[in-house]
Write a protein that holds these residues in place. Structure first.
Motif, PDB file in Angstrom:
ATOM      1  N   ILE A 156      52.031  34.309  37.843  1.00  0.00           N
ATOM      2  CA  ILE A 156      52.687  35.398  37.099  1.00  0.00           C
ATOM      3  C   ILE A 156      51.889  35.756  35.856  1.00  0.00           C
ATOM      4  O   ILE A 156      51.655  36.932  35.569  1.00  0.00           O
ATOM      5  CB  ILE A 156      54.121  34.973  36.725  1.00  0.00           C
ATOM      6  N   GLU A 157      51.460  34.737  35.141  1.00  0.00           N
ATOM      7  CA  GLU A 157      50.683  35.002  33.936  1.00  0.00           C
ATOM      8  C   GLU A 157      49.396  35.762  34.267  1.00  0.00           C
ATOM      9  O   GLU A 157      49.029  36.722  33.589  1.00  0.00           O
ATOM     10  CB  GLU A 157      50.334  33.680  33.238  1.00  0.00           C
ATOM     11  N   ALA A 158      48.747  35.321  35.312  1.00  0.00           N
ATOM     12  CA  ALA A 158      47.497  35.972  35.708  1.00  0.00           C
ATOM     13  C   ALA A 158      47.763  37.430  36.074  1.00  0.00           C
ATOM     14  O   ALA A 158      47.006  38.334  35.720  1.00  0.00           O
ATOM     15  CB  ALA A 158      46.864  35.231  36.877  1.00  0.00           C
ATOM     16  N   ALA A 159      48.847  37.652  36.776  1.00  0.00           N
ATOM     17  CA  ALA A 159      49.196  39.016  37.185  1.00  0.00           C
ATOM     18  C   ALA A 159      49.470  39.879  35.959  1.00  0.00           C
ATOM     19  O   ALA A 159      49.022  41.025  35.869  1.00  0.00           O
ATOM     20  CB  ALA A 159      50.409  38.990  38.105  1.00  0.00           C
ATOM     21  N   GLU A 180      46.290  40.853  34.309  1.00  0.00           N
ATOM     22  CA  GLU A 180      45.521  41.861  35.033  1.00  0.00           C
ATOM     23  C   GLU A 180      46.177  43.236  34.931  1.00  0.00           C
ATOM     24  O   GLU A 180      45.521  44.234  34.656  1.00  0.00           O
ATOM     25  CB  GLU A 180      45.373  41.450  36.511  1.00  0.00           C
ATOM     26  N   PHE A 181      47.477  43.274  35.132  1.00  0.00           N
ATOM     27  CA  PHE A 181      48.159  44.569  35.118  1.00  0.00           C
ATOM     28  C   PHE A 181      48.323  45.121  33.692  1.00  0.00           C
ATOM     29  O   PHE A 181      48.601  46.300  33.513  1.00  0.00           O
ATOM     30  CB  PHE A 181      49.520  44.466  35.806  1.00  0.00           C
ATOM     31  N   ALA A 182      48.161  44.260  32.720  1.00  0.00           N
ATOM     32  CA  ALA A 182      48.240  44.747  31.344  1.00  0.00           C
ATOM     33  C   ALA A 182      46.964  45.465  30.949  1.00  0.00           C
ATOM     34  O   ALA A 182      46.953  46.306  30.058  1.00  0.00           O
ATOM     35  CB  ALA A 182      48.485  43.587  30.391  1.00  0.00           C
ATOM     36  N   THR A 183      45.899  45.134  31.643  1.00  0.00           N
ATOM     37  CA  THR A 183      44.607  45.715  31.271  1.00  0.00           C
ATOM     38  C   THR A 183      44.062  46.661  32.335  1.00  0.00           C
ATOM     39  O   THR A 183      43.013  47.258  32.135  1.00  0.00           O
ATOM     40  CB  THR A 183      43.573  44.596  31.024  1.00  0.00           C
TER      41      THR A 183
END
Lengths: 203, 203, 203, 203
Positions: free
Chosen positions: B18-21, B24-27
């Motif tokens: 979740i953190e990785a996602a 990624e989706f934040a940037t």
DNA sequence: GATGAATGAGGTTTCATTCAT
DNA sequence: AATGAATGAAACCTCATTCAT
């Protein structure tokens, strides 16, 4: 900055390309927009595209420039025409109104601007460090209004500028979505103005 | 709707994904976000990803759901705790304030929401025809305020709801950009409230 | 074999094209050389190019022919002028020396020849099965020297011809790279000659 | 520097890729070599290639490294085996001989090296400012020979190193072209050595 | 003859997703 | 369930050559 060749094109074809680009960028972000689709829709060969523009970004920047120019001239012409007749709040009304009119008449341009605003990297590449040009615009207006004594001096203009920007965008979106809004009855504008005016006016 | 397997994962690994996602989706926009990057950062194998999720969109939807849930619970908990103590404008203040707090504490989530808001197709795919959930939320609040007699009955609530939404987003952005805003001195909030309250309050 | 039209061109323009071509082929292999660049640099239109030449290869072949001609005439003129005054080794010295001089005076031509030598397909297309024209040249010289009795009869001339060719190229490269070689002090030539002469002379 | 994945490949497939690459780069310059052709010939999917290598240049550099390594080990093993048995000229003979043997046994590698030598930009990218590694090698040998007193002290070693390099390349080319040279009769080597020895030996 | 826009094949590279172990 | 290599469909971009004026 398209290449010479682009400007040498017959107006008809040039317009077809611009229209095709607007269509594509209105429905896709910069990254997902496909050069192929633009070329196809414009009825030109892939290779031709690259004789007119350096690359996809080149076209995009040009387009943005075009849109900004168009919008600014649109708004300003309205303002200039009426500048002397209105006080600050009437001016503000004109700005919002012309903003809405522009959006209604050019509904495809709205999403392009929104998408750009959301791609911080791209935005910076085009505008440098200028954080937010719309807010800047409102800030200047507000300072003008404050100088005129129309605005409550207690109010922090920078924050209000941001708020006005946000409201403008949201409402524009709302109006376009709605589709069938008739700006002529002005109700929506009056409502909004009523709200803003009460918020800002010096008592 | 991730697959069973995802929920069976040890919490630690699930969180890493979740953190990785989020990162990624934040940037990156949905389309430019790379599954590879997520898997890599989460420390799982590419193949595993597709054992937890149907595809990229599956993860994305799940993430959005998660974030909305998190934000709502955040806001509501504040409200619920204090509901009886405040009148409408104090409530509104709490909503904005908790919105800001949430954004400051979870700065990566803001851009995700913004990007989704700009991808109409994706938005619709997730929320169906529900035009704008944030505006809905404000609309309900406003109706509550109107019923309480706190709000000028002349005002069109639907429009104001849109405006409040736009302002909230703009200001949140402003606050996050600024980085060093100290919400505790409350000045920014008061400024904003001052503006809104004047705009809405029944006279 | 350029087209008629090319030869009908005013000398000035013809030269500009040749110069541009040399520039391009000196810095790019045949395949990476761009017709566009040549036309641009020569100041002619793309379309014109194809009115002068069949295609890129046509120009290239013509250029090679030109260069070979130029080099041969350069060398021969020196030799012819002095033929009677020198024995074989002095002649050889003149050949090398004029080779170096040519390279120094026409530094752009060297890489063109090198690149051609490395593109076997192209080379064959231009020279047919003629394996190596430079070696042929040396072979003739050597046979002349052998006939004069200057050369050790034990020595296989074909092999030595190859060696002389290789040395010439390497040294030319060395001299050009170095840039600041002053051929007038002749030291490098003497060193080389000293080496070769000891290698070949009949004892 | 290929990626991990490449080294994890079964030897068979890894070799097929290397072979295919050698085939392509032996017949095409770096720029004209096509990744597609390599993948096709190796029997792998286009996408796979990019899971093994960063890009075309990555593969190329790797290949060069491989070839240099192979050649050096080849030559050195011969030299090392015989170092004590030979004087300078015998050592030189071994170097040339092993150079020829290597070329004969690996005829596709020769053109790759030649092409690299002709692409100055690429060469520099791989070897930095090291002008010419082969000449360096010969220079060291010559200095060793001079120290042993085998070489005429009048001779400029740097120049001779260049000449030896040029000769080696030319002759190697000659031998490979010829195809049917039988190194065992040694005549060609002896001829060459005879020439060189006379040129260098201290009298 | 001169021009320069038009064309499109071809090349490299990326990445979501599938597959085999 | 976990792995990570394999796949191939796009996407962008270049450039020799042709075409229309």
């Amino acid at each position: 900055m398209p290449k010479e060749t682009f400007y040498n094109l017959p107006e008809d074809k040039r317009n077809r390309i611009i229209e095709a680009a607007i269509d594509e960028f209105a429905t896709h972000s910069f990254h997902t927009a496909r050069v192929t689709a633009i070329a196809e829709q414009a009825g030109i060969a892939m290779g031709s595209f690259y004789q007119y523009f350096e690359d996809k970004k080149d076209l995009y920047k040009y387009l943005i420039e075009l849109l900004v120019e168009k919008k600014l001239s649109y708004i300003n012409s309205e303002m200039v025409k009426n500048k002397d007749k209105y006080d600050f709040f009437q001016l503000l009304r004109e700005v919002y109104l012309s903003g809405f009119r522009f959006a209604i008449e050019n509904p495809r341009l709205q999403p392009i601007g929104m998408m750009l605003a959301n791609d911080k990297d791209l935005y910076r590449e085009i505008y440098g460090e200028h954080e937010d040009r719309s807010a800047d615009f409102f800030l200047q207006m507000l300072e003008y209004g404050k100088a005129q004594g129309a605005i409550d001096p207690e109010i922090d203009l920078k924050i209000v500028a941001k708020m006005l920007t946000g409201m403008l965008y949201s409402l524009t979106d709302f109006i376009i979505e709605d589709g069938k809004v008739n700006l002529d009855d002005m109700k929506i504008i009056d409502q909004m103005l009523y709200f803003i005016e009460n918020g800002l006016r010096k008592k």
